[in-house]
Design a protein around this motif. Sequence first.
Motif, PDB file in Angstrom:
ATOM      1  N   GLU A   1      -2.317   6.156   4.517  1.00 56.67           N
ATOM      2  CA  GLU A   1      -1.931   7.521   4.162  1.00 56.67           C
ATOM      3  C   GLU A   1      -0.722   7.513   3.217  1.00 56.67           C
ATOM      4  OE1 GLU A   1      -2.400   6.639   7.524  1.00 56.67           O
ATOM      5  OE2 GLU A   1      -4.444   7.395   7.451  1.00 56.67           O
ATOM      6  N   GLN A   2       0.152   6.549   3.361  1.00 55.19           N
ATOM      7  CA  GLN A   2       1.307   6.431   2.459  1.00 55.19           C
ATOM      8  C   GLN A   2       0.909   5.744   1.151  1.00 55.19           C
ATOM      9  OE1 GLN A   2       3.820   4.191   5.156  1.00 55.19           O
ATOM     10  NE2 GLN A   2       5.082   5.993   5.595  1.00 55.19           N
ATOM     11  N   ARG A   3       0.009   4.790   1.233  1.00 58.06           N
ATOM     12  CA  ARG A   3      -0.362   3.991   0.053  1.00 58.06           C
ATOM     13  C   ARG A   3      -1.213   4.762  -0.947  1.00 58.06           C
ATOM     14  NH1 ARG A   3      -1.705  -0.244   4.180  1.00 58.06           N
ATOM     15  NH2 ARG A   3       0.208  -1.447   4.387  1.00 58.06           N
ATOM     16  N   MET A   4      -2.120   5.608  -0.478  1.00 56.75           N
ATOM     17  CA  MET A   4      -3.046   6.300  -1.386  1.00 56.75           C
ATOM     18  C   MET A   4      -2.328   7.157  -2.432  1.00 56.75           C
ATOM     19  SD  MET A   4      -5.916   5.064  -0.977  1.00 56.75           S
ATOM     20  CE  MET A   4      -6.807   6.144  -2.068  1.00 56.75           C
ATOM     21  N   PRO A   5      -1.384   8.019  -2.035  1.00 52.01           N
ATOM     22  CA  PRO A   5      -0.702   8.814  -3.070  1.00 52.01           C
ATOM     23  C   PRO A   5       0.101   7.931  -4.031  1.00 52.01           C
ATOM     24  CG  PRO A   5      -0.156   9.638  -0.869  1.00 52.01           C
ATOM     25  CD  PRO A   5      -0.981   8.413  -0.691  1.00 52.01           C
ATOM     26  N   ILE A   6       0.653   6.841  -3.515  1.00 53.38           N
ATOM     27  CA  ILE A   6       1.411   5.928  -4.379  1.00 53.38           C
ATOM     28  C   ILE A   6       0.470   5.268  -5.383  1.00 53.38           C
ATOM     29  CG2 ILE A   6       2.784   3.800  -4.421  1.00 53.38           C
ATOM     30  CD1 ILE A   6       3.910   4.665  -1.666  1.00 53.38           C
ATOM     31  N   ALA A   7      -0.718   4.870  -4.927  1.00 54.73           N
ATOM     32  CA  ALA A   7      -1.692   4.251  -5.829  1.00 54.73           C
ATOM     33  C   ALA A   7      -2.130   5.231  -6.923  1.00 54.73           C
ATOM     34  CB  ALA A   7      -2.902   3.757  -5.034  1.00 54.73           C
ATOM     35  N   GLU A   8      -2.308   6.495  -6.561  1.00 57.98           N
ATOM     36  CA  GLU A   8      -2.680   7.506  -7.553  1.00 57.98           C
ATOM     37  C   GLU A   8      -1.546   7.717  -8.556  1.00 57.98           C
ATOM     38  OE1 GLU A   8      -3.835  10.941  -5.292  1.00 57.98           O
ATOM     39  OE2 GLU A   8      -5.633   9.959  -4.511  1.00 57.98           O
ATOM     40  N   GLN A   9      -0.316   7.784  -8.068  1.00 55.50           N
ATOM     41  CA  GLN A   9       0.835   7.932  -8.960  1.00 55.50           C
ATOM     42  C   GLN A   9       0.991   6.709  -9.854  1.00 55.50           C
ATOM     43  OE1 GLN A   9       4.098   8.639  -6.313  1.00 55.50           O
ATOM     44  NE2 GLN A   9       3.348  10.663  -5.707  1.00 55.50           N
TER      45      GLN A   9
END
Length: 147
Positions: free
Chosen positions: A59-67
């Motif tokens: 849940e923390q990694r997905m938005p970071i990967a998109e950014q």
Amino acid sequence: MRLPLHRLVTVLLLFLIAHPATALPQQDGPDTVYRSEYFELHSKVRSLMHRAFNATTDEQRMPIAEQQLLLTRRVHALGEEVDRANLEGLKRGEPPNKPLLLISQGCYMMDATLSAAENYMDAGDSIFVIVAKESDGLADKLSSAIQ
């Protein structure tokens, strides 16, 4: 042979007009825009890198990967823009533009930082932390040279 003062001033003005690169450095040229964007992107890359290192859940990694993907696109776009600007100058017979070359090199370092941070999130291997930090350190050194 002594030139009258008004002739000397005229000759100097004509020289400065004909050779603007030898005049005072430009403060608001395209280099300034590229520098500003470089510093902004470098700050965002560094922030994302630290968030990637601290992300422990999907849940923390997905938005970071998109950014990371969006930021990578911006870094690539800046690198292409400064390379194009330098090439256009070369075509006009200007010498290579050192600030643009430094910014271009810095874009490669930021790309390596982003890639290594993403690889760390995917693999969890600390070698990617080392690569990301080293690349960021080089981008930081280039920041100092660009100013």
